[in-house]
Design an enzyme around this catalytic site. Structure first.
Site: not given
Length: 173
Positions: A71, A114, A117, A137
Site C-alpha cells: 500500500a 498489499g 495480498e 506490516e
C-alpha cells in the site's frame, strides 16, 4: 479498457486473438505502491475486461523490480481508523477476487504487504526467479489488512503464515 488512458496502469489486450486482458501496474518510481488511484484504475480495467466477451482471462503484473511493494504508506500514514473506515478505504480493493474470469498474477520482484495480498486474490500466481513475497506490516507496527492474514494462511499454511506475519520476513518463489 483498450484505448483508455490510465495514469497508474497500462491495460491492453494481448495474444494472437487478443483474448487476454493484461493489466500492468505502472508506478515504477514508487515500486508500484498501491495508491487509491491505482486501485481504482485496476478496478476499471477489470470491469472492462470482464464485460468484454472476447477476453477469456486476465493477467495482472508489474515489472522486474516490483509486482507491487504494498500500500502507498505516504498516502495513508496520517489517516485515522475512522477516516479510513468512513471513506471506504478498501471498498474497491477486493474486486480482483470477485472477477468471474480467471485472473493470473505474474509476479517478478517484490510482492509485499498489499502487493502480496493482491497476488493472493488472483486465481493463479506465476512467480519468476526474482519474486519475493512478504507481509512486512509488523515492521510498521500493524498487521496485514484486506484479508491478507486469512489468504496467506490458506496459501502457505498456518506455520509459515505466522512466521511471515510476525517477523516480516520474505519468502522467494
Amino acid at each position: 479498457a483498450a484505448g483508455t488512458a490510465f495514469q497508474y496502469i497500462v491495460a491492453e489486450k494481448k495474444g494472437a486473438k487478443e483474448n487476454v486482458g493484461l493489466i500492468r501496474l505502472n508506478r515504477p518510481q514508487a515500486l508500484n505502491a498501491l495508491c487509491a488511484g491505482l486501485v481504482r484504475e485496476v478496478k476499471e480495467a477489470l470491469d472492462a475486461f470482464e464485460g468484454d466477451p472476447r477476453v477469456g482471462a486476465i493477467v495482472i503484473t508489474g515489472n522486474d523490480k516490483a509486482f507491487a511493494a504494498g500500500a502507498d504508506i505516504k498516502e495513508m500514514q496520517n489517516n485515522t481508523f475512522q477516516q479510513c473506515y468512513s471513506a471506504g478505504f478498501l471498498d474497491e480493493w477486493d474486486r480482483v477476487s470477485k472477477v468471474r474470469k480467471p485472473v493470473i498474477a505474474a509476479v517478478n520482484g517484490y510482492a509485499l504487504g498489499g502487493g502480496c495480498e493482491l497476488a493472493m486474490m488472483c486465481d493463479i500466481i506465476y512467480a519468476g526467479e526474482k519474486a519475493q513475497f512478504g507481509q512486512p506490516e509488523i515492521l510498521l507496527g500493524t498487521i496485514p489488512g484486506a484479508g491478507g492474514t486469512q489468504r496467506l494462511t490458506r496459501a502457505v499454511g498456518k506455520s509459515l503464515a505466522m512466521e511471515m506475519v510476525l517477523t516480516g520476513d520474505r519468502i522467494s518463489a
